[in-house]
Write a protein that holds these residues in place. Structure first.
Motif, PDB file in Angstrom:
ATOM      1  N   LEU A   1      12.101   2.283  -8.219  1.00 28.66           N
ATOM      2  CA  LEU A   1      12.224   0.932  -7.682  1.00 28.66           C
ATOM      3  C   LEU A   1      12.078  -0.106  -8.787  1.00 28.66           C
ATOM      4  CD1 LEU A   1      10.314   0.745  -4.274  1.00 28.66           C
ATOM      5  CD2 LEU A   1      12.645  -0.011  -4.736  1.00 28.66           C
ATOM      6  N   ALA A   2      11.028   0.032  -9.594  1.00 25.14           N
ATOM      7  CA  ALA A   2      10.797  -0.932 -10.667  1.00 25.14           C
ATOM      8  C   ALA A   2      11.980  -0.973 -11.631  1.00 25.14           C
ATOM      9  CB  ALA A   2       9.516  -0.584 -11.411  1.00 25.14           C
ATOM     10  N   ALA A   3      12.650   0.176 -11.822  1.00 26.86           N
ATOM     11  CA  ALA A   3      13.778   0.241 -12.756  1.00 26.86           C
ATOM     12  C   ALA A   3      14.962  -0.604 -12.292  1.00 26.86           C
ATOM     13  CB  ALA A   3      14.205   1.686 -12.945  1.00 26.86           C
ATOM     14  N   LYS A   4      15.004  -0.961 -11.022  1.00 27.14           N
ATOM     15  CA  LYS A   4      16.085  -1.815 -10.522  1.00 27.14           C
ATOM     16  C   LYS A   4      16.103  -3.164 -11.234  1.00 27.14           C
ATOM     17  CE  LYS A   4      17.495   0.979  -7.191  1.00 27.14           C
ATOM     18  NZ  LYS A   4      18.848   1.607  -7.194  1.00 27.14           N
TER      19      LYS A   4
ATOM     20  N   TYR B   1       0.835  -1.210   0.000  1.00 27.65           N
ATOM     21  CA  TYR B   1       0.000   0.000   0.000  1.00 27.65           C
ATOM     22  C   TYR B   1       0.865   1.254   0.000  1.00 27.65           C
ATOM     23  CZ  TYR B   1      -3.251   3.551   1.720  1.00 27.65           C
ATOM     24  OH  TYR B   1      -3.996   4.707   1.866  1.00 27.65           O
ATOM     25  N   GLN B   2       1.892   1.242   0.831  1.00 29.10           N
ATOM     26  CA  GLN B   2       2.748   2.418   0.906  1.00 29.10           C
ATOM     27  C   GLN B   2       3.540   2.607  -0.390  1.00 29.10           C
ATOM     28  OE1 GLN B   2       2.323   4.342   3.581  1.00 29.10           O
ATOM     29  NE2 GLN B   2       3.486   5.887   2.426  1.00 29.10           N
ATOM     30  N   LEU B   3       3.972   1.490  -0.976  1.00 30.65           N
ATOM     31  CA  LEU B   3       4.704   1.588  -2.236  1.00 30.65           C
ATOM     32  C   LEU B   3       3.824   2.138  -3.367  1.00 30.65           C
ATOM     33  CD1 LEU B   3       6.751  -1.738  -2.278  1.00 30.65           C
ATOM     34  CD2 LEU B   3       7.661   0.585  -2.117  1.00 30.65           C
ATOM     35  N   ALA B   4       2.534   1.876  -3.246  1.00 30.01           N
ATOM     36  CA  ALA B   4       1.621   2.283  -4.321  1.00 30.01           C
ATOM     37  C   ALA B   4       1.276   3.767  -4.271  1.00 30.01           C
ATOM     38  CB  ALA B   4       0.327   1.456  -4.243  1.00 30.01           C
ATOM     39  N   ARG B   5       1.735   4.486  -3.241  1.00 31.61           N
ATOM     40  CA  ARG B   5       1.429   5.921  -3.176  1.00 31.61           C
ATOM     41  C   ARG B   5       2.074   6.647  -4.353  1.00 31.61           C
ATOM     42  NH1 ARG B   5      -2.788   5.957  -1.407  1.00 31.61           N
ATOM     43  NH2 ARG B   5      -2.539   3.803  -2.071  1.00 31.61           N
ATOM     44  N   PRO B   6       1.432   7.669  -4.887  1.00 28.70           N
ATOM     45  CA  PRO B   6       1.990   8.401  -6.039  1.00 28.70           C
ATOM     46  C   PRO B   6       3.361   8.987  -5.731  1.00 28.70           C
ATOM     47  CG  PRO B   6      -0.306   9.009  -5.632  1.00 28.70           C
ATOM     48  CD  PRO B   6       0.129   8.192  -4.459  1.00 28.70           C
ATOM     49  N   GLY B   7       4.228   9.015  -6.739  1.00 34.29           N
ATOM     50  CA  GLY B   7       5.556   9.603  -6.578  1.00 34.29           C
ATOM     51  C   GLY B   7       6.560   8.910  -7.481  1.00 34.29           C
ATOM     52  N   PRO B   8       7.722   9.515  -7.646  1.00 36.29           N
ATOM     53  CA  PRO B   8       8.738   8.950  -8.550  1.00 36.29           C
ATOM     54  C   PRO B   8       9.402   7.697  -7.997  1.00 36.29           C
ATOM     55  CG  PRO B   8       9.605  10.872  -7.402  1.00 36.29           C
ATOM     56  CD  PRO B   8       8.148  10.792  -7.042  1.00 36.29           C
ATOM     57  N   GLY B   9       9.282   7.435  -6.681  1.00 40.84           N
ATOM     58  CA  GLY B   9       9.963   6.291  -6.086  1.00 40.84           C
ATOM     59  C   GLY B   9       9.526   4.973  -6.675  1.00 40.84           C
TER      60      GLY B   9
ATOM     61  N   ALA C   1       7.052  -3.183  -9.756  1.00 37.81           N
ATOM     62  CA  ALA C   1       6.811  -3.589 -11.148  1.00 37.81           C
ATOM     63  C   ALA C   1       5.406  -4.139 -11.327  1.00 37.81           C
ATOM     64  CB  ALA C   1       7.849  -4.638 -11.557  1.00 37.81           C
ATOM     65  N   ASP C   2       4.943  -4.933 -10.367  1.00 42.88           N
ATOM     66  CA  ASP C   2       3.592  -5.481 -10.440  1.00 42.88           C
ATOM     67  C   ASP C   2       2.551  -4.369 -10.376  1.00 42.88           C
ATOM     68  OD1 ASP C   2       4.556  -8.043 -10.620  1.00 42.88           O
ATOM     69  OD2 ASP C   2       4.369  -8.482  -8.483  1.00 42.88           O
ATOM     70  N   LEU C   3       2.780  -3.390  -9.500  1.00 41.54           N
ATOM     71  CA  LEU C   3       1.831  -2.282  -9.382  1.00 41.54           C
ATOM     72  C   LEU C   3       1.754  -1.469 -10.660  1.00 41.54           C
ATOM     73  CD1 LEU C   3       2.703  -1.096  -5.757  1.00 41.54           C
ATOM     74  CD2 LEU C   3       0.530  -2.057  -6.513  1.00 41.54           C
ATOM     75  N   LEU C   4       2.884  -1.203 -11.249  1.00 42.06           N
ATOM     76  CA  LEU C   4       2.895  -0.422 -12.494  1.00 42.06           C
ATOM     77  C   LEU C   4       2.253  -1.211 -13.632  1.00 42.06           C
ATOM     78  CD1 LEU C   4       6.455   1.165 -12.274  1.00 42.06           C
ATOM     79  CD2 LEU C   4       4.235   2.336 -12.045  1.00 42.06           C
ATOM     80  N   ARG C   5       2.513  -2.506 -13.670  1.00 43.24           N
ATOM     81  CA  ARG C   5       1.884  -3.327 -14.708  1.00 43.24           C
ATOM     82  C   ARG C   5       0.376  -3.395 -14.514  1.00 43.24           C
ATOM     83  NH1 ARG C   5       4.590  -7.513 -13.933  1.00 43.24           N
ATOM     84  NH2 ARG C   5       3.108  -8.678 -12.673  1.00 43.24           N
TER      85      ARG C   5
END
Length: 374
Positions: free
Chosen positions: A295-298, A283-291, A367-371
């Motif tokens: 992270l997914a780019a790793k 949930y916290q990772l899904a908050r809007p922002g560049p992070g 990555a899963d959240l962005l997908r």
């Protein structure tokens, strides 16, 4: 047969009493009615049907639709009073037997055959019309009840006044509730979902079938309910859950359950019941922002190596247990170690190092959240 008509007419009042008494003695529904109902609406219905049978002794020919109007209207009223159809049919059989016993006691031998035919003709005309009226009234009741429940649920979900709506829906709203947001795959018919929920809970359950909101009364085991739905409906069930300590807390609980369901859906989680605590990090990772994108780019260096991504997922899923990950992937432990070493070399993050492992796990979630949002 005017003579038989007159003989039966003189016995009509006594016969009506006999039939009403028989219904109260032999049919559980009528047995539970107060005396005022038996002497009022029930007696009126019996008298109306006997009046038609009496008329058929005097006037040959089939009953006209207008002859049935009063009988059908009385039947519809009784259905709206929640008279079961089987009780109504049982009452007709009790009445037919009492009528025929009386006829055989007063009719001459040459009158019995015609009187019997008239009785069967009367039942053949009245009973189908009564059944149709009864079913239509039940359908109307069901539609009205469903509407009342929808309005009640909407009021609870929006924090509005609900006491009058609860009375209209004939439901008691307790203090504590559990809110579920559910998603079925494949989606079963709404009617089957409602039946399965009511059967498991043992009481009518408030449901918004469009949004997938289920409001469970206190005491219903949500885990057992999901297992029951899966078995009864033969589909997978994904659900977010939140508790409401008071009716006023239901809107907040519904919003939380919806957020949980949306999140696990984006993550591609399997069927099951998810609380907010189950997805706190996600949930916290899904908050809007560049992070999230950083992270997914790793994982970008692994983009052309799906087997390495699969290995990393398995390793994380099994809590960094090499043996379990190797078993799931059907590879040797040495092969697993080789792949983990390649992941470390390509990403600069070593899955064997706790701090790096946490970043890699978060990168998979990102990555899963962005997908899922794409």
């Amino acid at each position: 047969m005017p003579d038989l008509h007159d003989r039966m007419a003189s016995r009509l009042d006594r016969l009506t009493t006999e039939i009403v008494t028989g219904c109260a003695a032999d049919v559980p529904f009528y047995r539970g009615l107060p005396a005022a109902a038996l002497d009022g609406p029930v007696r009126d219905s019996v008298s109306a049907v006997l009046g038609l049978l009496l008329r058929m002794l005097r006037d040959p020919g089939p009953l006209r639709p207008t002859d049935l109007t009063w009988v059908v209207e009385l039947s519809a009223r009784r259905a709206r009073d929640h008279l079961p159809l089987e009780a109504a049919l049982a009452a007709y059989l009790i009445g037919a037997r009492a009528w025929w016993r009386t006829v055989t006691g007063v009719a001459g031998p040459d009158e019995l055959a015609v009187a019997g035919a008239r009785l069967l003709d009367g039942l053949a005309a009245v009973m189908p019309a009564v059944v149709l009226a009864h079913l239509q009234a039940q359908e109307d009741l069901h539609s009205e009840s469903a509407r009342s429940r929808r309005e009640l649920l909407a009021a609870l979900l929006h924090g509005g006044p609900f006491q009058t709506l609860a009375q209209d829906a004939r439901l008691e709203i307790g203090r504590r509730h559990t809110v579920l947001m559910v998603r079925f795959s494949p989606r079963p018919p709404d009617r089957l979902v409602q039946v399965a929920l009511d059967a498991h809970a043992g009481t009518p359950v408030l449901v918004d079938h469009v949004d997938g909101v289920v409001l469970l009364p206190d005491g219903v085991d949500a885990e057992a309910l999901l297992a029951s739905l899966h078995e009864a409906l033969q589909c997978t069930v994904l659900a977010g859950i939140a508790g409401a300590a008071t009716p006023a807390a239901i809107p907040t609980a519904a919003a939380e359950a919806r957020e949980v369901l949306d999140l696990v859906g984006r993550l591609g989680r399997g069927s099951g019941l998810y609380h907010f605590d189950d997805v706190l990090v996600e949930y916290q990772l899904a908050r809007p922002g560049p992070g999230l994108h950083r992270l997914a780019a790793k994982l970008d260096p692994l983009g052309g190596h799906p087997y390495l991504l699969e290995t990393l997922r398995s390793f994380v899923r099994h809590g960094h247990n090499r043996r379990q990950a190797a078993l799931e992937l059907h590879i040797h432990r040495n092969t697993l170690d080789y792949r983990l070493h390649r992941i470390a070399t390509m990403t600069g993050l070593d899955p064997a190092v706790p701090a790096d492992a946490r970043v890699l796990a978060a990168a998979l979630t990102a990555a899963d959240l962005l997908r899922g949002a794409a």
